[in-house]
Enzyme design. Structure first.
Site, PDB file in Angstrom:
ATOM      1  N   HIS A   1       0.875  -1.180   0.000  1.00  0.00           N
ATOM      2  CA  HIS A   1       0.000   0.000   0.000  1.00  0.00           C
ATOM      3  C   HIS A   1       0.910   1.227   0.000  1.00  0.00           C
ATOM      4  O   HIS A   1       2.030   1.161   0.524  1.00  0.00           O
ATOM      5  CB  HIS A   1      -0.828   0.115   1.278  1.00  0.00           C
ATOM      6  CG  HIS A   1      -1.674  -1.066   1.634  1.00  0.00           C
ATOM      7  ND1 HIS A   1      -1.167  -2.199   2.210  1.00  0.00           N
ATOM      8  CD2 HIS A   1      -3.009  -1.251   1.565  1.00  0.00           C
ATOM      9  CE1 HIS A   1      -2.157  -3.046   2.451  1.00  0.00           C
ATOM     10  NE2 HIS A   1      -3.281  -2.507   2.065  1.00  0.00           N
TER      11      HIS A   1
ATOM     12  N   ASP B   1       2.568   1.928   3.301  1.00  0.00           N
ATOM     13  CA  ASP B   1       3.563   0.956   3.787  1.00  0.00           C
ATOM     14  C   ASP B   1       4.966   1.407   3.424  1.00  0.00           C
ATOM     15  O   ASP B   1       5.919   1.169   4.165  1.00  0.00           O
ATOM     16  CB  ASP B   1       3.374  -0.437   3.140  1.00  0.00           C
ATOM     17  CG  ASP B   1       1.972  -0.964   3.287  1.00  0.00           C
ATOM     18  OD1 ASP B   1       1.316  -0.624   4.271  1.00  0.00           O
ATOM     19  OD2 ASP B   1       1.545  -1.726   2.392  1.00  0.00           O
TER      20      ASP B   1
HETATM   21  C1  XUL Z   1      -7.139  -6.499   4.859  1.00  0.00           C
HETATM   22  C2  XUL Z   1      -6.419  -6.916   3.643  1.00  0.00           C
HETATM   23  C3  XUL Z   1      -5.637  -5.838   2.954  1.00  0.00           C
HETATM   24  C4  XUL Z   1      -5.664  -5.962   1.479  1.00  0.00           C
HETATM   25  C5  XUL Z   1      -5.022  -4.812   0.749  1.00  0.00           C
HETATM   26  O1  XUL Z   1      -7.845  -7.497   5.466  1.00  0.00           O
HETATM   27  O2  XUL Z   1      -6.448  -8.057   3.269  1.00  0.00           O
HETATM   28  O3  XUL Z   1      -4.329  -5.866   3.433  1.00  0.00           O
HETATM   29  O4  XUL Z   1      -5.037  -7.125   1.049  1.00  0.00           O
HETATM   30  O5  XUL Z   1      -5.520  -3.589   1.127  1.00  0.00           O
END
Ligand code: XUL
Ligand code: CO
Length: 441
Positions: free
Chosen positions: A99, A102
Site C-alpha cells: 500500500h 507501507d
Molecule cells: C485487509 C487486507 C488488505 C488488502 C489490501 O484485510 O487483506 O491488506 O489485502 O488492502
C-alpha cells in the site's frame, strides 16, 4: 548494510532436510505439467506485514524486533526498502506488494505525502533494476487515517471522496512507474455500520463512480495492470459492500465493470464470509473472474482476520486444485497477506514463516496436480451429473423443455432413485494422495 546478516539465500534441500533455512517442498525450478513451480506459484511478499507491521494487537504493544526500526520517518522508509530487497533476494521471491503508506510515511498534506512517495518509489525502482522481484500489485490505503472514518469512495463527505480519488490517481501512477502486474482495491471502510444514518444507494453508486474514474485514468496513462477487487465481509465495517465474490460480482455487473476487474481472493476473508477458501476460488473461476490470491489462513477458533501464514495442507491442496483448473493465475500470484504471530517477533521468524507458507503451497500444488492427473474428483463429479447427458436431463440443459413438459414427465415417474454423494470416500482418497505424494522421498 545487511539486515539479515546471519541468513543465507534459502534454497531447496528436499523433504528430508532438517535445515530450518531451507525449502523442503518448494523447488522453484522443478517442472510440473510443463511449468516450473516458480511459474505456477508466483509468490509475493506483503510489504505491510513483513517490513511495516509492529505486531501490536488491540490488547498490547508491538513486539516485533526489526533492525531497521532504529530509524525514523523517511530514513525508516528508506531502510525498509533496503531490508525488503535483501529479504526478497534471500527468500527468492518473484513478487512483492504494497500500500502507499507501507512504503512512505504520510506527510502533513497530500502534496507532501506524494513527494514522500516519489522519493521512495524512485528508490524502489532503482533496486528493482538489479532484482528479479517484480511488483505483483500495489494499492492505496484509504482506510487507516481518521479522515476515512465514514469510508473513502463510499464516504458521506464529498471532500473525503475527492481525497480518496486523489490517492487512487497517485496509486495508479506509482503502479505504472514500477510496472505492477495488477492494481488492487480492498474497500477497508467501503461499507457501513448502521442503516439508521446511511444512504446505501449513494454510497454504492459513488464507489462505482470511483472505479470508473480509475479505469479511465489507467487507460489515459497507459497503465495496463489487471484491476482486482478483494472481497471481505466485515472488519472493520460490519457490512462491507464487497462481502464475497458473489456480491462483488453482482456489484461489478451492476456498474458495468465486470470486464475491467477480476478478484483477489483472500483465504481468511473467505472464511470470515462463512465460505471455504476453495469456494471463493471456485466461484470466481467458473465466472472467469479469478485474478490473484492473498495466501493466508484464519484461526479456526477465532472469528476475526488473523492473517496467519498458510500451513493447512488440506486447504492448500484444494486451493491449488482450483488454481490449476483455472490454468493458473495469469498475471496474479500467491501474495502472503500473512503476519507472523505476536510471539514470533524475531527477524528470523520472517524467514521461517515464509518458508512454511511456500512449502505448504508447493506441497498443495504437487498433490493437486496428481488429483487432476488421475481424474479423482472429475470422475466422481462426472458420474454424479450423468443424468444430464441423456433423456430428460439433456432436454433440460439444451433448453428443450418447459414446466408443462416436465410436469408430464414427473407424473410418469414411478420411482426416483438417488445415488450416494460419496463424501467420506472422497475425503479418504484425498488423505491418501496427501500422504503418498511424499511418502517415498
Ligand atoms: C485487509 C487486507 C488488505 C488488502 C489490501 O484485510 O487483506 O491488506 O489485502 O488492502
Ligand atoms: Co488481503
Amino acid at each position: 548494510m545487511s539486515y539479515f546478516k546471519n541468513i543465507n539465500t534459502i534454497t531447496y534441500e528436499g523433504p528430508k532436510s532438517t535445515n530450518p533455512y531451507a525449502f523442503k517442498f518448494y523447488n522453484p525450478e522443478e517442472e510440473i505439467n510443463g511449468k516450473t513451480m516458480e511459474e505456477h506459484l508466483r509468490f509475493g511478499i506483503a510489504y505491510w506485514h513483513t517490513f511495516t507491521e509492529d505486531l501490536s494487537d488491540p490488547f498490547g504493544a508491538g513486539t516485533a524486533i526489526r533492525p531497521w526500526d532504529k530509524y525514523k520517518g523517511m530514513d525508516l522508509a528508506k531502510a525498509r526498502v533496503e531490508a525488503a530487497f535483501e529479504f526478497f533476494e534471500k527468500i527468492n521471491a518473484p513478487f512483492f506488494a504494497f500500500h502507499d503508506v507501507d512504503i512512505a510515511p504520510e506527510g502533513d498534506s497530500l502534496k507532501e505525502s506524494n513527494e514522500n512517495l516519489d522519493t521512495i518509489v524512485a528508490m524502489i525502482k532503482d533496486y528493482m533494476k538489479d532484482s528479479k522481484t517484480k511488483l505483483l500489485w500495489n494499492t492505496v490505503n484509504n482506510f487507516s487515517h481518521p479522515r476515512f472514518v465514514h469510508g473513502a469512495g463510499s464516504s458521506n463527505n464529498a471532500d473525503v471522496f475527492a481525497y480518496a480519488a486523489a490517492k487512487v490517481k497517485k496509486g495508479l501512477e506509482v503502479g505504472k512507474e514500477l510496472g505492477a502486474e495488477n492494481y488492487v482495491f480492498w474497500g477497508g471502510r467501503e461499507g457501513y455500520e448502521t442503516l439508521l444514518n446511511t444512504d446505501m444507494k449513494v454510497e454504492m453508486d459513488n464507489l462505482g463512480r470511483l472505479f470508473h474514474m480509475a479505469k479511465d485514468y489507467a487507460k489515459e496513462i497507459d497503465f495496463d495492470a489487471q484491476f482486482l477487487i478483494e472481497p471481505k465481509p466485515k472488519e472493520p465495517t460490519s457490512h462491507q459492500y464487497d462481502f464475497d465474490v458473489a456480491s462483488g460480482y453482482a456489484f461489478l455487473q451492476h456498474y458495468g465493470l465486470e470486464d475491467i476487474f477480476k478478484f483477489n481472493i483472500e483465504a481468511n476473508h473467505a472464511t470470515l464470509a462463512g465460505h471455504t477458501f476453495e469456494h471463493e476460488l471456485h466461484y470466481a473461476r467458473i465466472h472467469g473472474m479469478l485474478g490473484s490470491v492473498d495466501a493466508n489462513q484464519g484461526h479456526p477458533l477465532l472469528g476475526w482476520d488473523t492473517d496467519e501464514f498458510p500451513t493447512d495442507l488440506y486447504s492448500t491442496v484444494l486451493a491449488m486444485y482450483e488454481i490449476l483448473k483455472n490454468d493458473g493465475l495469469g498475471r496474479g500470484g500467491l501474495n502472503f497477506d500473512a503476519k507472523v504471530r505476536r510471539g514470533s517477533f524475531t527477524p528470523e521468524d520472517l524467514f521461517h514463516a515464509h518458508i512454511a507458507g511456500m512449502d505448504s503451497f508447493a506441497a498443495g500444488l504437487k498433490v493437486a496436480q496428481r488429483l487432476i492427473d488421475d481424474n479423482v474428483l472429475e470422475d466422481v463429479i462426472g458420474e454424479r451429473y450423468q443424468s444430464y447427458q441423456q433423456g430428460i436431463g439433456l432436454d433440460i440443459v439444451q433448453g428443450n423443455t418447459d414446466l408443462r413438459k416436465l410436469e408430464e414427465y414427473a407424473l410418469g415417474l414411478t420411482e426416483i432413485k438417488n445415488e450416494s454423494g460419496k463424501l467420506e470416500s472422497m475425503k479418504a482418497t484425498i488423505n491418501q494422495y496427501l500422504l503418498t505424494t511424499f511418502a517415498s522421498k
